[in-house]
Motif scaffolding. Structure first.
Motif, mmCIF file in Angstrom:
data_model
loop_
_atom_site.group_PDB
_atom_site.id
_atom_site.type_symbol
_atom_site.label_atom_id
_atom_site.label_comp_id
_atom_site.label_asym_id
_atom_site.label_seq_id
_atom_site.Cartn_x
_atom_site.Cartn_y
_atom_site.Cartn_z
ATOM 1 N N UNK A 41 0.797 -1.159 0.040
ATOM 2 C CA UNK A 41 -0.182 -0.073 -0.135
ATOM 3 C C UNK A 41 0.862 1.224 -0.115
ATOM 4 N N UNK A 42 2.040 1.245 0.866
ATOM 5 C CA UNK A 42 2.901 2.454 0.901
ATOM 6 C C UNK A 42 3.737 2.756 -0.327
ATOM 7 N N UNK A 43 3.906 1.572 -1.116
ATOM 8 C CA UNK A 43 4.833 1.613 -2.388
ATOM 9 C C UNK A 43 4.019 2.209 -3.233
ATOM 10 N N UNK A 44 2.610 1.916 -3.358
ATOM 11 C CA UNK A 44 1.574 2.530 -4.442
ATOM 12 C C UNK A 44 1.118 3.663 -4.131
ATOM 13 N N UNK A 45 1.112 4.022 -2.828
ATOM 14 C CA UNK A 45 0.890 5.504 -2.516
ATOM 15 C C UNK A 45 2.086 6.714 -2.813
ATOM 16 N N UNK A 46 3.342 5.994 -2.549
ATOM 17 C CA UNK A 46 4.536 6.917 -2.492
ATOM 18 C C UNK A 46 4.907 7.209 -3.862
ATOM 19 N N UNK A 47 4.737 6.051 -4.857
ATOM 20 C CA UNK A 47 5.106 6.003 -6.219
ATOM 21 C C UNK A 47 4.299 5.882 -7.237
ATOM 22 N N UNK A 48 3.163 6.383 -7.191
ATOM 23 C CA UNK A 48 2.019 6.372 -8.386
ATOM 24 C C UNK A 48 2.309 7.427 -8.992
#
Length: 98
Positions: A41-48
């Motif tokens: 979830x954090x990866x998708x939020x930070x790097x979208x």
């Protein structure tokens, strides 16, 4: 001292990209990668990627995510290699002081 978790690799980001595009649920992606769902979830939020002019291009792209990650890892102009050297020295010092 807190726990140490390995950073996501480019290969893991490619898998996240592919599975997210295929609408796979986040918990399943996390399970397949052996990671916590919160990491994904954090990866998708930070790097979208977001583009206001061309919103159809918005989304998660592994190459863009890796580039953003590497830029974020560069701190105050100190290159990543310097951080790897610092980490190596810290580990050696830690082992020496036991």
């Amino acid at each position: 001292m807190g726990r140490c978790y390995p950073h996501l690799s480019f290969e893991e980001r490619r898998k996240i990209d592919k599975w997210h595009e295929a609408k796979m649920p986040i918990p399943e992606i996390a399970d397949r990668l052996g990671r916590a769902p919160s990491t994904i979830y954090r990866e998708l939020k930070r790097n979208t990627y977001e583009d206001k002019e061309l919103p159809e291009l918005n989304g998660y792209y592994a190459l863009n995510a890796q580039d953003t990650y590497e830029k974020r890892r560069t701190h105050l102009g100190i290159e990543k290699v310097t951080w790897q050297l610092f980490r190596t020295i810290f580990i050696l010092r830690k082992d020496f002081c036991r």
